[in-house]
Design a protein around this motif. Structure first.
Motif, PDB file in Angstrom:
ATOM      1  N   UNK A 271       0.824  -1.205   0.000  1.00  0.00           N
ATOM      2  CA  UNK A 271       0.000   0.000   0.000  1.00  0.00           C
ATOM      3  C   UNK A 271       0.861   1.259   0.000  1.00  0.00           C
ATOM      4  N   UNK A 272       2.147   1.106   0.411  1.00  0.00           N
ATOM      5  CA  UNK A 272       3.008   2.284   0.483  1.00  0.00           C
ATOM      6  C   UNK A 272       4.397   2.087  -0.133  1.00  0.00           C
ATOM      7  N   UNK A 273       4.786   0.832  -0.384  1.00  0.00           N
ATOM      8  CA  UNK A 273       6.122   0.579  -0.936  1.00  0.00           C
ATOM      9  C   UNK A 273       6.022  -0.324  -2.161  1.00  0.00           C
ATOM     10  N   UNK A 274       7.154  -0.445  -2.903  1.00  0.00           N
ATOM     11  CA  UNK A 274       7.148  -1.255  -4.110  1.00  0.00           C
ATOM     12  C   UNK A 274       7.287  -2.740  -3.779  1.00  0.00           C
ATOM     13  N   UNK A 275       7.020  -3.576  -4.780  1.00  0.00           N
ATOM     14  CA  UNK A 275       6.970  -5.022  -4.581  1.00  0.00           C
ATOM     15  C   UNK A 275       8.309  -5.594  -4.128  1.00  0.00           C
ATOM     16  N   UNK A 276       9.407  -5.138  -4.735  1.00  0.00           N
ATOM     17  CA  UNK A 276      10.722  -5.663  -4.379  1.00  0.00           C
ATOM     18  C   UNK A 276      11.054  -5.378  -2.913  1.00  0.00           C
ATOM     19  N   UNK A 277      10.820  -4.155  -2.477  1.00  0.00           N
ATOM     20  CA  UNK A 277      11.063  -3.810  -1.079  1.00  0.00           C
ATOM     21  C   UNK A 277      10.225  -4.695  -0.164  1.00  0.00           C
ATOM     22  N   UNK A 278       8.946  -4.839  -0.489  1.00  0.00           N
ATOM     23  CA  UNK A 278       8.025  -5.569   0.388  1.00  0.00           C
ATOM     24  C   UNK A 278       8.394  -7.045   0.490  1.00  0.00           C
ATOM     25  N   UNK A 279       8.848  -7.644  -0.604  1.00  0.00           N
ATOM     26  CA  UNK A 279       9.254  -9.050  -0.570  1.00  0.00           C
ATOM     27  C   UNK A 279      10.402  -9.249   0.415  1.00  0.00           C
ATOM     28  N   UNK A 280      11.399  -8.386   0.360  1.00  0.00           N
ATOM     29  CA  UNK A 280      12.538  -8.488   1.268  1.00  0.00           C
ATOM     30  C   UNK A 280      12.123  -8.178   2.708  1.00  0.00           C
ATOM     31  N   UNK A 281      11.329  -7.141   2.858  1.00  0.00           N
ATOM     32  CA  UNK A 281      10.893  -6.710   4.190  1.00  0.00           C
ATOM     33  C   UNK A 281      10.099  -7.804   4.896  1.00  0.00           C
ATOM     34  N   UNK A 282       9.178  -8.438   4.186  1.00  0.00           N
ATOM     35  CA  UNK A 282       8.311  -9.431   4.808  1.00  0.00           C
ATOM     36  C   UNK A 282       9.074 -10.692   5.190  1.00  0.00           C
ATOM     37  N   UNK A 283      10.029 -11.078   4.368  1.00  0.00           N
ATOM     38  CA  UNK A 283      10.884 -12.222   4.727  1.00  0.00           C
ATOM     39  C   UNK A 283      11.682 -11.906   5.983  1.00  0.00           C
ATOM     40  N   UNK A 284      12.185 -10.683   6.070  1.00  0.00           N
ATOM     41  CA  UNK A 284      12.913 -10.252   7.263  1.00  0.00           C
ATOM     42  C   UNK A 284      12.017 -10.316   8.497  1.00  0.00           C
ATOM     43  N   UNK A 285      10.790  -9.817   8.382  1.00  0.00           N
ATOM     44  CA  UNK A 285       9.852  -9.837   9.500  1.00  0.00           C
ATOM     45  C   UNK A 285       9.605 -11.265   9.974  1.00  0.00           C
ATOM     46  N   UNK A 286       9.349 -12.153   9.032  1.00  0.00           N
ATOM     47  CA  UNK A 286       9.071 -13.543   9.387  1.00  0.00           C
ATOM     48  C   UNK A 286      10.277 -14.181  10.083  1.00  0.00           C
ATOM     49  N   UNK A 287      11.458 -13.980   9.528  1.00  0.00           N
ATOM     50  CA  UNK A 287      12.662 -14.562  10.116  1.00  0.00           C
ATOM     51  C   UNK A 287      12.889 -14.060  11.538  1.00  0.00           C
ATOM     52  N   UNK A 288      12.735 -12.766  11.740  1.00  0.00           N
ATOM     53  CA  UNK A 288      13.000 -12.180  13.054  1.00  0.00           C
ATOM     54  C   UNK A 288      11.965 -12.624  14.091  1.00  0.00           C
ATOM     55  N   UNK A 289      10.698 -12.653  13.705  1.00  0.00           N
ATOM     56  CA  UNK A 289       9.641 -13.024  14.652  1.00  0.00           C
ATOM     57  C   UNK A 289       9.695 -14.499  15.019  1.00  0.00           C
ATOM     58  N   UNK A 290      10.320 -15.317  14.157  1.00  0.00           N
ATOM     59  CA  UNK A 290      10.431 -16.744  14.458  1.00  0.00           C
ATOM     60  C   UNK A 290      11.647 -17.071  15.321  1.00  0.00           C
ATOM     61  N   UNK A 291      12.445 -16.068  15.620  1.00  0.00           N
ATOM     62  CA  UNK A 291      13.614 -16.306  16.464  1.00  0.00           C
ATOM     63  C   UNK A 291      13.227 -16.549  17.920  1.00  0.00           C
ATOM     64  N   UNK A 292      12.034 -16.115  18.300  1.00  0.00           N
ATOM     65  CA  UNK A 292      11.508 -16.418  19.631  1.00  0.00           C
ATOM     66  C   UNK A 292      10.048 -16.840  19.465  1.00  0.00           C
ATOM     67  N   UNK A 293       9.229 -16.641  20.465  1.00  0.00           N
ATOM     68  CA  UNK A 293       7.835 -17.084  20.373  1.00  0.00           C
ATOM     69  C   UNK A 293       6.894 -16.000  19.834  1.00  0.00           C
ATOM     70  N   UNK A 294       7.448 -14.917  19.286  1.00  0.00           N
ATOM     71  CA  UNK A 294       6.607 -13.795  18.841  1.00  0.00           C
ATOM     72  C   UNK A 294       5.649 -14.208  17.730  1.00  0.00           C
TER      73      UNK A 294
END
Length: 332
Positions: A271-294
């Protein structure tokens, strides 16, 4: 000295304005379309987050605005000659009871996102607050409407973050709910309806509209409009039951939580960023949140301040890292 006429001094139309019923019927049909799309998303036939962003989100806001605008118009039409208390209290009791039923039902069905102040709650409260504006000059009411609509852009404060105050609409975050229609800014749509209806009455527009005789095509819409509360309460249980029954025979493909998260994150991000940015950003979010119980806590509808802070910090870090990766010469 020129006096502003109150709605009590202006003659209401002598006949029912069928155009208003038709407009309400159109809004109800649009709402049913949106809810059907939401049902498809809920049962996995549409991408997660589809109805929460983009054109679907705009569609939902237009529907809610039109309903509340017509609430304001109806208040003026019903009580232009003076408030008819028996009918008023009967209608208010029906809407309030329906709103309470929605809250109780969604509390048991979806406790993490139950509806504590949705469209019916707003209509019930607006039906009370709106009475105070029936005697005001229409233009003043429209000015106040604009102020109510603009208020969330300027008056949000942590003081309104207490759960008991979220219905006001000035908190610094939007609570998790399947239908959240707080006083600010949505009461502004009701006031707009009151103001516009006041001007229309003064100009004799409703008398002209009352003389219109739409064709047979309008009868279903007019019927829905005259029985709007019943339509609202019945249509979604019927539709969701039908989709559920269909899902028992033709179930939607099952996706992992990770895939669902990435799709929802991608749709929100784009809704605010381009597809390439969002693909990288979302993978980062998933990886980081899975490092603990978040990640598990997110799917358990945990709304603790600690988890919200964790997600916010993760989002800021992933956003910065992704920006750095996509800047020419940045880290790869």
């Amino acid at each position: 000295m020129t006096m502003h006429p109150s709605t009590e001094q202006i003659q209401a139309p002598s006949r029912r304005v069928s155009v208003i019923d038709i407009a309400r019927g159109v809004a109800l049909v649009a709402m049913a379309i949106y809810h059907f799309a939401w049902d498809l998303e809920f049962f996995g036939y549409a991408d997660p987050g589809m109805t929460a962003y983009g054109n679907w989100k705009l569609f939902a806001r237009c529907i809610a605005s039109s309903f509340l605008f017509l609430v304001g118009v109806s208040l003026v039409l019903a009580h232009a000659k003076g408030i008819r208390w028996p009918g008023y209290f009967r209608r208010l009791a029906m809407v309030s009871a329906a709103a309470l039923a929605i809250t109780v039902a969604t509390w048991f069905a979806m406790p993490g996102t139950f509806i504590f102040f949705g469209i019916l709650h707003q209509i019930a409260l607006a039906s009370v607050l709106g009475l105070a504006f029936l005697r005001l000059p229409a233009l003043l009411t429209l000015v106040i409407a604009a102020a109510v609509i603009a208020a969330p852009n300027y008056l949000r404060s942590d003081a309104f973050n207490h759960p008991a105050l979220l219905w006001i609409g000035l908190s610094t975050f939007n609570p998790r709910s399947n239908d959240f229609v707080p006083v600010f800014p949505w009461f502004g749509a009701v006031l707009t309806g009151i103001g516009v209806a006041g001007l229309a009455l003064k100009a004799g527009l409703f008398e002209k509209l009352a003389r219109l005789q739409p064709g047979a095509w309008s009868r279903p819409l007019s019927f829905f409009g005259r029985h709007s509360l019943a339509f609202y309460l019945i249509h979604q249980p019927v539709m969701i039951s039908l989709v559920w029954a269909f899902a028992q025979i033709f179930p939607a493909p099952v996706e992992t939580r990770e895939v669902t998260f990435l799709k929802s994150c991608q749709r929100s991000c784009e809704q605010s960023r381009d597809t390439d940015f969002c693909s990288r950003y979302c993978v980062c979010m998933l990886d980081e949140l899975q490092k603990d119980d978040s990640f598990d806590r997110l799917y358990a509808a945990d709304q603790s301040p600690e988890l919200k802070a964790r997600v916010g910090q993760t989002a800021a870090m992933c956003s910065a890292n992704t920006d750095n990766q996509t800047i020419p010469g940045g880290a790869q």
